[in-house]
Design a protein around this motif. Sequence first.
Motif, PDB file in Angstrom:
ATOM      1  N   MET A   1      40.676  55.992  42.770  1.00 19.07           N
ATOM      2  CA  MET A   1      41.787  56.594  41.968  1.00 19.07           C
ATOM      3  C   MET A   1      42.248  55.511  41.227  1.00 19.07           C
ATOM      4  SD  MET A   1      43.979  58.987  41.842  1.00 19.07           S
ATOM      5  CE  MET A   1      43.199  60.332  42.568  1.00 19.07           C
ATOM      6  N   PHE A   2      43.569  55.626  40.576  1.00 14.60           N
ATOM      7  CA  PHE A   2      43.993  54.846  39.588  1.00 14.60           C
ATOM      8  C   PHE A   2      44.785  53.725  40.357  1.00 14.60           C
ATOM      9  CE2 PHE A   2      43.748  59.170  38.275  1.00 14.60           C
ATOM     10  CZ  PHE A   2      42.814  59.031  37.062  1.00 14.60           C
ATOM     11  N   ARG A   3      45.101  52.451  39.540  1.00 17.47           N
ATOM     12  CA  ARG A   3      45.529  51.220  39.893  1.00 17.47           C
ATOM     13  C   ARG A   3      46.790  51.187  39.106  1.00 17.47           C
ATOM     14  NH1 ARG A   3      40.188  47.887  40.663  1.00 17.47           N
ATOM     15  NH2 ARG A   3      39.723  48.932  38.605  1.00 17.47           N
ATOM     16  N   VAL A   4      47.864  50.919  39.438  1.00 13.47           N
ATOM     17  CA  VAL A   4      49.114  50.523  38.855  1.00 13.47           C
ATOM     18  C   VAL A   4      49.545  49.192  39.149  1.00 13.47           C
ATOM     19  CG1 VAL A   4      51.607  51.092  38.646  1.00 13.47           C
ATOM     20  CG2 VAL A   4      50.112  53.037  39.171  1.00 13.47           C
ATOM     21  N   MET A   5      49.744  48.258  38.025  1.00 10.76           N
ATOM     22  CA  MET A   5      49.846  46.997  38.302  1.00 10.76           C
ATOM     23  C   MET A   5      51.206  46.754  37.646  1.00 10.76           C
ATOM     24  SD  MET A   5      47.466  43.728  36.930  1.00 10.76           S
ATOM     25  CE  MET A   5      46.294  43.906  37.776  1.00 10.76           C
ATOM     26  N   PHE A   6      52.141  45.927  38.293  1.00 10.38           N
ATOM     27  CA  PHE A   6      53.385  45.395  37.924  1.00 10.38           C
ATOM     28  C   PHE A   6      53.088  44.027  37.582  1.00 10.38           C
ATOM     29  CE2 PHE A   6      56.461  48.872  39.659  1.00 10.38           C
ATOM     30  CZ  PHE A   6      55.970  49.699  38.823  1.00 10.38           C
ATOM     31  N   TYR A   7      53.213  43.493  36.477  1.00  7.31           N
ATOM     32  CA  TYR A   7      53.260  41.907  36.122  1.00  7.31           C
ATOM     33  C   TYR A   7      54.610  41.496  36.601  1.00  7.31           C
ATOM     34  CZ  TYR A   7      52.569  37.789  33.661  1.00  7.31           C
ATOM     35  OH  TYR A   7      52.546  36.319  33.345  1.00  7.31           O
ATOM     36  N   GLU A   8      54.710  40.457  37.516  1.00  5.74           N
ATOM     37  CA  GLU A   8      56.020  39.756  37.654  1.00  5.74           C
ATOM     38  C   GLU A   8      57.242  40.604  37.602  1.00  5.74           C
ATOM     39  OE1 GLU A   8      56.146  36.340  35.096  1.00  5.74           O
ATOM     40  OE2 GLU A   8      54.369  35.579  35.885  1.00  5.74           O
ATOM     41  N   PRO A   9      57.175  41.869  38.625  1.00  3.68           N
ATOM     42  CA  PRO A   9      58.490  42.594  38.700  1.00  3.68           C
ATOM     43  C   PRO A   9      59.629  41.889  39.284  1.00  3.68           C
ATOM     44  CG  PRO A   9      57.032  43.132  40.588  1.00  3.68           C
ATOM     45  CD  PRO A   9      56.412  41.972  39.451  1.00  3.68           C
ATOM     46  N   ARG A  10      60.714  42.286  38.673  1.00  2.32           N
ATOM     47  CA  ARG A  10      62.168  41.589  38.932  1.00  2.32           C
ATOM     48  C   ARG A  10      62.841  42.573  39.989  1.00  2.32           C
ATOM     49  NH1 ARG A  10      59.853  37.677  38.846  1.00  2.32           N
ATOM     50  NH2 ARG A  10      59.174  36.530  37.210  1.00  2.32           N
ATOM     51  N   ILE A  11      63.071  43.789  39.733  1.00  7.08           N
ATOM     52  CA  ILE A  11      63.980  44.634  40.394  1.00  7.08           C
ATOM     53  C   ILE A  11      63.364  45.352  41.699  1.00  7.08           C
ATOM     54  CG2 ILE A  11      65.612  46.685  40.056  1.00  7.08           C
ATOM     55  CD1 ILE A  11      65.551  45.674  36.942  1.00  7.08           C
ATOM     56  N   ALA A  23      52.088  56.316  47.082  1.00  3.71           N
ATOM     57  CA  ALA A  23      51.741  56.807  48.532  1.00  3.71           C
ATOM     58  C   ALA A  23      51.437  58.412  48.195  1.00  3.71           C
ATOM     59  CB  ALA A  23      52.802  56.795  49.566  1.00  3.71           C
ATOM     60  N   GLY A  24      52.373  58.912  47.354  1.00  8.60           N
ATOM     61  CA  GLY A  24      52.310  60.212  47.082  1.00  8.60           C
ATOM     62  C   GLY A  24      51.318  60.797  46.098  1.00  8.60           C
ATOM     63  N   THR A  25      50.253  59.918  45.492  1.00  8.35           N
ATOM     64  CA  THR A  25      49.356  60.347  44.602  1.00  8.35           C
ATOM     65  C   THR A  25      48.068  59.635  45.125  1.00  8.35           C
ATOM     66  OG1 THR A  25      49.676  58.282  43.360  1.00  8.35           O
ATOM     67  CG2 THR A  25      50.996  60.454  42.525  1.00  8.35           C
ATOM     68  N   GLY A  26      48.052  58.612  46.037  1.00  6.43           N
ATOM     69  CA  GLY A  26      46.897  58.258  46.309  1.00  6.43           C
ATOM     70  C   GLY A  26      46.283  57.034  45.656  1.00  6.43           C
ATOM     71  N   CYS A  27      47.276  56.659  44.772  1.00  4.89           N
ATOM     72  CA  CYS A  27      46.966  55.405  43.833  1.00  4.89           C
ATOM     73  C   CYS A  27      47.135  54.019  44.479  1.00  4.89           C
ATOM     74  CB  CYS A  27      47.743  55.519  42.394  1.00  4.89           C
ATOM     75  SG  CYS A  27      47.394  56.832  41.392  1.00  4.89           S
ATOM     76  N   GLU A  28      46.746  52.948  43.825  1.00  6.28           N
ATOM     77  CA  GLU A  28      46.799  51.814  44.384  1.00  6.28           C
ATOM     78  C   GLU A  28      48.120  51.044  43.383  1.00  6.28           C
ATOM     79  OE1 GLU A  28      43.325  49.641  44.054  1.00  6.28           O
ATOM     80  OE2 GLU A  28      42.290  50.926  45.255  1.00  6.28           O
ATOM     81  N   TYR A  91      41.705  59.392  31.073  1.00  7.62           N
ATOM     82  CA  TYR A  91      41.511  58.171  32.213  1.00  7.62           C
ATOM     83  C   TYR A  91      40.510  58.666  33.138  1.00  7.62           C
ATOM     84  CZ  TYR A  91      46.507  57.800  30.503  1.00  7.62           C
ATOM     85  OH  TYR A  91      47.326  57.400  29.471  1.00  7.62           O
ATOM     86  N   ARG A  92      40.139  57.394  33.698  1.00  7.64           N
ATOM     87  CA  ARG A  92      39.129  57.688  34.820  1.00  7.64           C
ATOM     88  C   ARG A  92      39.416  57.016  35.918  1.00  7.64           C
ATOM     89  NH1 ARG A  92      34.863  55.474  30.388  1.00  7.64           N
ATOM     90  NH2 ARG A  92      35.482  53.441  31.247  1.00  7.64           N
ATOM     91  N   PRO A  93      39.227  57.017  37.201  1.00  9.99           N
ATOM     92  CA  PRO A  93      39.434  56.522  38.384  1.00  9.99           C
ATOM     93  C   PRO A  93      39.018  55.145  38.241  1.00  9.99           C
ATOM     94  CG  PRO A  93      38.344  58.563  38.920  1.00  9.99           C
ATOM     95  CD  PRO A  93      38.355  58.380  37.250  1.00  9.99           C
ATOM     96  N   GLY A  94      39.920  54.145  38.777  1.00  8.87           N
ATOM     97  CA  GLY A  94      39.573  52.887  38.596  1.00  8.87           C
ATOM     98  C   GLY A  94      40.430  52.128  37.407  1.00  8.87           C
ATOM     99  N   ALA A 136      58.169  55.038  34.305  1.00  7.89           N
ATOM    100  CA  ALA A 136      57.194  54.836  33.249  1.00  7.89           C
ATOM    101  C   ALA A 136      55.877  55.046  34.057  1.00  7.89           C
ATOM    102  CB  ALA A 136      57.282  53.467  32.459  1.00  7.89           C
ATOM    103  N   ALA A 137      55.878  54.285  35.067  1.00  8.63           N
ATOM    104  CA  ALA A 137      54.239  54.124  35.885  1.00  8.63           C
ATOM    105  C   ALA A 137      54.447  55.630  36.413  1.00  8.63           C
ATOM    106  CB  ALA A 137      54.566  53.237  36.881  1.00  8.63           C
ATOM    107  N   ALA A 138      55.408  56.459  36.625  1.00 11.65           N
ATOM    108  CA  ALA A 138      55.136  57.811  37.069  1.00 11.65           C
ATOM    109  C   ALA A 138      54.359  58.730  36.221  1.00 11.65           C
ATOM    110  CB  ALA A 138      56.312  58.158  38.084  1.00 11.65           C
ATOM    111  N   VAL A 139      55.113  58.670  35.028  1.00  8.31           N
ATOM    112  CA  VAL A 139      54.787  59.454  33.925  1.00  8.31           C
ATOM    113  C   VAL A 139      53.110  59.390  33.589  1.00  8.31           C
ATOM    114  CG1 VAL A 139      54.955  59.604  31.336  1.00  8.31           C
ATOM    115  CG2 VAL A 139      57.043  59.531  32.770  1.00  8.31           C
ATOM    116  N   VAL A 140      52.659  57.950  33.597  1.00 12.00           N
ATOM    117  CA  VAL A 140      51.315  57.673  33.365  1.00 12.00           C
ATOM    118  C   VAL A 140      50.613  58.013  34.596  1.00 12.00           C
ATOM    119  CG1 VAL A 140      49.751  55.707  32.872  1.00 12.00           C
ATOM    120  CG2 VAL A 140      51.899  55.990  31.537  1.00 12.00           C
ATOM    121  N   THR A 141      51.046  57.788  35.666  1.00 13.74           N
ATOM    122  CA  THR A 141      50.065  58.130  36.944  1.00 13.74           C
ATOM    123  C   THR A 141      49.734  59.646  37.077  1.00 13.74           C
ATOM    124  OG1 THR A 141      50.776  56.140  37.924  1.00 13.74           O
ATOM    125  CG2 THR A 141      50.002  57.785  39.280  1.00 13.74           C
ATOM    126  N   TYR A 142      50.783  60.346  37.014  1.00 13.23           N
ATOM    127  CA  TYR A 142      50.667  61.673  36.927  1.00 13.23           C
ATOM    128  C   TYR A 142      50.046  62.416  35.869  1.00 13.23           C
ATOM    129  CZ  TYR A 142      53.187  62.634  41.209  1.00 13.23           C
ATOM    130  OH  TYR A 142      53.633  62.645  42.896  1.00 13.23           O
TER     131      TYR A 142
END
Length: 154
Positions: A1-11, A23-28, A91-94, A136-142
């Motif tokens: 599946m797809f991988r979401v990466m947050f660089y140095e998240p603050r909130i 959890a709802g999409t099966g992504c990482e 987009y491609r898995p991975g 933003a992450a949800a828009v792209v992931t979906y």
Amino acid sequence: MFRVMFYEPRIPPNTGNAIRMVAGTGCELHLVGPLGFDLSEPKLRRAGLDYHDLASVSVHEDLEAAWAALRPERVYAFTAHASVSYAALEYRPGDVFLFGPEPTGLPDEVLADPHVTTRVRIPMLPGRRSLNLSNAAAVVTYEAWRQHGFAGAV
């Protein structure tokens, strides 16, 4: 599946919302330190509700550790300073979707990292600075998941 990466998240609530989304999409979800909060932060736990056990979340000490663990073929770095729209990509898995910290976004040295294959933007009306990180992450992931027929969904 797809991988979401947050660089140095603050909130914390943004990361909690992202935990629910993966959890709802099966992504990482990959969090690159240093984090601006502790993962046991009550606001993060509240935003993630009871999805923490259903989500794939990894924490990496720094960006180099993340690259070593993921060994990505394609990394899309999201920035308001790009011309490529997220909707124009196949987009491609991975694939890795890389987002920067609130409120600054990805720093220039991360955008210039050789692992980044494409700088991408989410279109907005003029005069707006950015979307909320978890939104933003949800828009792209979906969009990526939609392109693959919402594989695994009911």
